[in-house]
Design an enzyme around this catalytic site. Structure first.
Site, PDB file in Angstrom:
ATOM      1  N   ASP A 172      37.387  13.349  27.532  1.00 45.48           N
ATOM      2  CA  ASP A 172      38.185  12.435  28.352  1.00 45.48           C
ATOM      3  C   ASP A 172      37.358  11.990  29.558  1.00 45.48           C
ATOM      4  O   ASP A 172      36.195  12.353  29.697  1.00 45.48           O
ATOM      5  CB  ASP A 172      39.470  13.121  28.810  1.00 45.48           C
ATOM      6  CG  ASP A 172      39.193  14.269  29.768  1.00 45.48           C
ATOM      7  OD1 ASP A 172      39.540  14.149  30.956  1.00 45.48           O
ATOM      8  OD2 ASP A 172      38.618  15.291  29.340  1.00 45.48           O
ATOM      9  N   HIS A 472      35.627  14.819  19.040  1.00 47.94           N
ATOM     10  CA  HIS A 472      36.675  14.286  19.907  1.00 47.94           C
ATOM     11  C   HIS A 472      36.009  13.945  21.239  1.00 47.94           C
ATOM     12  O   HIS A 472      35.938  14.763  22.151  1.00 47.94           O
ATOM     13  CB  HIS A 472      37.785  15.326  20.086  1.00 47.94           C
ATOM     14  CG  HIS A 472      38.960  14.813  20.869  1.00 47.94           C
ATOM     15  ND1 HIS A 472      40.003  14.129  20.282  1.00 47.94           N
ATOM     16  CD2 HIS A 472      39.258  14.874  22.188  1.00 47.94           C
ATOM     17  CE1 HIS A 472      40.891  13.804  21.197  1.00 47.94           C
ATOM     18  NE2 HIS A 472      40.461  14.245  22.379  1.00 47.94           N
ATOM     19  N   ASP A 522      35.705  18.837  11.438  1.00 51.74           N
ATOM     20  CA  ASP A 522      34.898  17.754  12.006  1.00 51.74           C
ATOM     21  C   ASP A 522      35.681  16.455  11.896  1.00 51.74           C
ATOM     22  O   ASP A 522      35.448  15.627  11.025  1.00 51.74           O
ATOM     23  CB  ASP A 522      33.554  17.648  11.281  1.00 51.74           C
ATOM     24  CG  ASP A 522      32.676  16.541  11.858  1.00 51.74           C
ATOM     25  OD1 ASP A 522      32.939  16.112  12.998  1.00 51.74           O
ATOM     26  OD2 ASP A 522      31.732  16.116  11.166  1.00 51.74           O
ATOM     27  N   GLU A 531      36.175  18.983  20.185  1.00 51.05           N
ATOM     28  CA  GLU A 531      35.928  18.265  21.423  1.00 51.05           C
ATOM     29  C   GLU A 531      34.627  18.782  22.030  1.00 51.05           C
ATOM     30  O   GLU A 531      34.056  19.787  21.586  1.00 51.05           O
ATOM     31  CB  GLU A 531      37.076  18.450  22.424  1.00 51.05           C
ATOM     32  CG  GLU A 531      36.985  17.481  23.608  1.00 51.05           C
ATOM     33  CD  GLU A 531      38.202  17.493  24.516  1.00 51.05           C
ATOM     34  OE1 GLU A 531      38.271  16.609  25.390  1.00 51.05           O
ATOM     35  OE2 GLU A 531      39.065  18.377  24.364  1.00 51.05           O
TER      36      GLU A 531
END
Length: 606
Positions: A172, A472, A522, A531
């Site tokens: 993020d 991710h 994956d 992530e």
């Protein structure tokens, strides 16, 4: 009717079907003169290593099979350290070819080490990544973070504040002081332990004055961290939007960002990191070093005055929390590092601990600091004993299975960082004793992360015969490029299944019952296993970087063979003509100047 029972082996023999052995290896390669080991599953007979001309150059009998509780497999370890000629080899088991991508080379981890460090450049906020440095992963600038408003939870803040730079925390685009703390410390310690090596190592990032690349990268995050300190000395907890954004590039995430919360844990983390930064940057930028130290002192004083200000997630915020309600470990960490830097006895840290460092428990860093500064701490010997006791357990755990020190209970969120931090711990034990059992087990841990694991894959993007393609990680998901950004360590297998659900954006159940080390997917949906994060990349960057530095002839700066600390060596260094340097070759330490080698008493070596 009289029937004859036919057993499974007979059926398989009649049908011509047989089970194939599997060899799990470090897919990056092995050092020519180093420790080498692979894991064998369902093999029988000797393991043969065949060169490119077809000649068998080594044949090894595997160890006895033993069950590894991480994957539920009965496996054997194969030590092939005697294979020392550079090249690519085929592995055969009982005459059957099982793989042909085994590499032996010098400076094996040089490129992956630089990639693991360069990934922090790819995580930079507030700047465009130019093609000159980022290649095909170039992108526009995102999140300038100028004039950022204070959330109501950020007590004492009013108006706005400019808070640019820093690293995006994970997949993020948030920036968090707590997680920046342990990540930045780990990279600072890598430089502090091997300054001569990293003074010259480059990996194509923008220059920052006369700083080495490693310190230039770290300073980009330190500059941001300094903007998060309030006038009273306390640290705001994080800078994020109220909710996580969708799968977009940084410049497309235009939701309002806020300075959110204030916490004693973030404040002590900051104090410890800035105390280290003060002594590391002093020789390059005395003004910045002074600024960092004053900020550290001010933060520590605020922490002492506000011991119960813990972060509590506001009801309208859903980004990462990084909260815990125990600041003793953070305070101990800050006090230890401030004491090393200032020698001020008012900074008192307690005890030595055997807990692997993590963002929520920094106590292991106290053990590192005390054990590696025997000239500073009166309880350094006790810290060393604690460190070695844990290291001995890791060596024992790594002697079977896949050679990783982990047991079944170590597979939780971010398990790959657990492995990497165990590898770092083992290197500290090696620095303090020069006992190769610790070094070899650290290498085994890196082997695990780079392919010698039950998933038979390197967990670092862009490296290995098989590596994650769908992490991710928003930039890798949204940039339209097939390959993900290179040099990222994914979180790794763990059975929590927090990302599993019935919604379209959630994962289907990928867990393997009784095999946490196989519970990995994956896929972009798997934020619980796939992530990436700065606190996961930093320990593997340390592990690979330190091993390369050691094998390039550099000794760790704080201790030599566990006996002679640098302050005691300096008089000898000064007495030797030229520009002497400590060297570390074949696991022996010596002084080198003008091509002449000396022992640690200044006597010429033959």
């Amino acid at each position: 009717m009289n029937t004859k029972r036919i057993t499974l082996p007979v059926i398989l023999a009649l049908s011509g079907v047989s089970f194939a052995a599997t060899a799990y290896i470090n897919q990056i390669g092995y050092r020519t003169g180093g420790f080498k080991e692979l894991t064998l599953f369902e093999g029988s007979g000797n393991v043969d290593f065949v060169d490119q001309s077809g000649q068998t150059v080594l044949s090894v009998t595997p160890s006895a099979a033993a069950n590894w509780d991480g994957s539920g497999q009965s496996v054997q370890l194969v030590d092939f350290s005697e294979l020392k000629t550079p090249g690519t080899y085929t592995i055969k088991v009982n005459g059957q070819e099982v793989r042909k991508d085994l590499k032996i080379a010098d400076n094996t981890y040089g490129e992956v080490s630089k990639a693991l460090l360069k990934w922090f450049y790819y995580q930079r906020a507030s700047m465009a990544l130019d093609e000159q440095y980022a290649g095909k992963w170039k992108r526009s600038a995102g999140h300038p973070d100028m004039g950022v408003a204070f959330h109501s939870s950020a007590t004492g803040g009013s108006g706005t504040v400019d808070s640019p730079k820093g690293w995006y925390d994970a997949g993020d685009y948030g920036k968090y002081i707590v997680n920046s703390g342990i990540s930045t410390y780990t990279l600072l310690s890598l430089y502090e332990h091997f300054p001569a090596y990293f003074d010259k190592l480059k990996w194509n990032i923008p220059a920052d004055g006369n700083l080495p690349d490693l310190l230039a990268e770290i300073k980009y995050n330190l500059d941001w961290m300094l903007t998060m300190q309030a006038a009273d000395g306390g640290l705001y907890h994080k800078l994020t939007t109220l909710q996580f954004c969708g799968t977009v590039m940084p410049n497309e995430d235009v939701d309002t960002r806020y300075i959110i919360g204030k916490s004693v844990t973030a404040t002590y983390d900051f104090a410890g990191v800035m105390a280290v930064a003060a002594r590391v940057y002093e020789k390059f930028d005395a003004t910045f070093a002074t600024k960092a130290l004053e900020a550290a002192k001010k933060a520590y004083a605020w922490g002492e005055a506000n011991p119960n200000v813990f972060y509590k997630q506001p009801h309208d915020v859903a980004t990462g929390t990084y909260s815990d309600n125990n600041a003793k470990d953070e305070k101990n960490f800050a006090a230890a590092e401030l004491y090393v830097t200032t020698k001020d006895a008012s900074y008192k840290s307690e005890g030595a601990f055997t807990t692997i460092p993590g963002w929520a428990d920094m106590s292991g860093l106290v053990t590192y600091s005390k054990a590696s500064h025997s000239d500073v701490f009166s309880d350094a010997a006790a810290a060393k004993d604690s460190l070695l006791a844990a290291a001995d357990r890791y060596v024992k755990n790594a002697s079977t299975g896949f050679g990783v020190p982990m047991t079944k209970g170590d597979f939780y969120w971010g398990s790959n960082s657990v492995a990497a931090n165990m590898g770092v711990w083992l290197l500290y034990a090696y620095y303090l004793t020069a006992d190769k059992k610790y070094y070899n087990s650290a290498v085994r841990t890196l082997d695990y992360l780079l392919g010698k694991n039950p998933m038979d894959m390197s967990y670092v993007t862009g490296f290995g015969s098989k590596s994650p393609m769908h992490p991710h990680h928003r930039p890798s998901q949204a940039d339209g490029i097939n390959e993900p950004v290179p040099g990222m360590l994914v979180g790794g297998p763990q059975p929590g299944g927090e990302d599993i659900g019935k919604n379209e954006w959630e994962c289907k159940d990928y867990r393997v019952n009784g095999a946490p080390a196989k519970s990995y997917l994956d896929d972009e949906c798997s934020y619980a296993s796939n992530e990436v994060a700065i606190n996961w990349n930093s320990p593997i960057a340390y592990l690979a970087g330190a091993i390369e530095a050691l094998n390039s002839g550099f000794a760790p700066s704080f201790a030599v063979n566990g006996v002679v600390a640098l302050p005691k060596v300096r008089p000898v260094l000064k007495a030797v003509d030229g520009s002497p340097k400590l060297r570390f070759d074949s696991h022996k330490v010596f002084i080198e100047s003008n091509g002449i080698r000396y022992d640690l008493k200044g006597k010429k070596l033959k």
